[in-house]
Design a protein around this motif. Structure first.
Motif, PDB file in Angstrom:
ATOM      1  N   VAL A   1     -25.102  76.051  85.553  1.00  9.86           N
ATOM      2  CA  VAL A   1     -25.293  75.307  85.721  1.00  9.86           C
ATOM      3  C   VAL A   1     -25.108  74.406  84.378  1.00  9.86           C
ATOM      4  N   PRO A   2     -24.782  73.220  83.635  1.00  5.99           N
ATOM      5  CA  PRO A   2     -24.296  72.812  82.238  1.00  5.99           C
ATOM      6  C   PRO A   2     -25.855  71.770  82.255  1.00  5.99           C
TER       7      PRO A   2
ATOM      8  N   PRO B   1     -30.321  72.642  96.738  1.00  2.46           N
ATOM      9  CA  PRO B   1     -29.885  73.759  98.204  1.00  2.46           C
ATOM     10  C   PRO B   1     -28.373  73.799  98.361  1.00  2.46           C
ATOM     11  N   VAL B   2     -27.965  72.911  97.131  1.00  4.88           N
ATOM     12  CA  VAL B   2     -26.033  73.478  96.997  1.00  4.88           C
ATOM     13  C   VAL B   2     -25.326  73.963  95.882  1.00  4.88           C
ATOM     14  N   LEU B   3     -26.878  74.415  95.073  1.00  2.00           N
ATOM     15  CA  LEU B   3     -26.124  75.903  94.634  1.00  2.00           C
ATOM     16  C   LEU B   3     -26.713  77.385  94.899  1.00  2.00           C
TER      17      LEU B   3
ATOM     18  N   MET C   1     -18.658  75.223  89.337  1.00  2.00           N
ATOM     19  CA  MET C   1     -19.861  74.536  88.700  1.00  2.00           C
ATOM     20  C   MET C   1     -19.638  73.771  90.261  1.00  2.00           C
ATOM     21  N   PRO C   2     -20.635  74.267  91.482  1.00  2.00           N
ATOM     22  CA  PRO C   2     -21.007  73.404  92.715  1.00  2.00           C
ATOM     23  C   PRO C   2     -21.669  72.288  92.692  1.00  2.00           C
ATOM     24  N   THR C   3     -22.696  72.022  91.109  1.00  2.00           N
ATOM     25  CA  THR C   3     -23.042  70.043  91.305  1.00  2.00           C
ATOM     26  C   THR C   3     -22.809  69.849  89.773  1.00  2.00           C
TER      27      THR C   3
END
Length: 181
Positions: free
Chosen positions: A101-102, A158-160, A130-132
């Protein structure tokens, strides 16, 4: 989520507000897991020393993370040179499969896309998953780092979570060995 979460802070001042919000995000990502914070300001004098044991240990910690938070204040519409010097230690795909997560902090809303247009591409280049979306926080919102992260966390944790769980599970599986008779 669990596993070891590593937070890399690219602010040239140790103990910065960027570090505070990055630490808060790391705790949210970790849940009941462990959070390790690497303040690059503490390694600044060693970043260009290829023999630095401190930098090598930080690089190993990042490579072994279940997930990463990579944070920087916005300098000249992008991330800091300090963070760039550290990220240059990683070859293409060195962070393959590590959910990342950046996070960027800025003084004005017109820098909101910097997290997606400057920091995300370099992290993708070195293989980070980078899932989010990244996290953008205004300086004015740093008086309460947890509140500044609430909207992002509600939507994207919830996505991460499944990506972090998959990384932890993959690292826990024993390596299969071939047995021949």
């Amino acid at each position: 989520m669990n596993g070891n979460i590593v937070v890399v802070v690219g602010n040239p001042r140790p103990g910065s507000r960027t570090a505070a919000v990055a630490r808060a995000l790391g705790r949210r990502v970790a849940g009941d897991g462990e959070v390790r914070v690497i303040e690059l300001a503490e390694l600044a004098g060693e970043l260009f020393d290829p023999a630095s044991a401190g930098v090598a240990e930080a690089v190993d910690a990042v490579r072994g993370a279940a997930a990463l938070v990579v944070a920087s204040p916005t300098y000249k519409a992008t991330y800091t040179g300090l963070l760039k010097a550290f990220l240059d230690r990683f070859a293409a795909d060195a962070l393959l499969g590590i959910p990342t997560v950046p996070l960027m902090v800025a003084g004005a809303p017109h820098h909101a896309l910097a997290v997606e247009t400057s920091l995300r591409p370099v992290l993708v280049e070195i293989g980070a998953s980078m899932p989010t979306r990244g996290v953008f926080v205004l300086d004015a919102d740093l008086t309460d780092p947890d509140a500044a992260l609430e909207a992002w966390s509600t939507t994207y944790l919830p996505v991460l979570a499944p990506a972090v769980a998959a990384r932890v599970a993959a690292r826990a599986r024993p390596v299969a060995t071939e047995v021949t008779a």
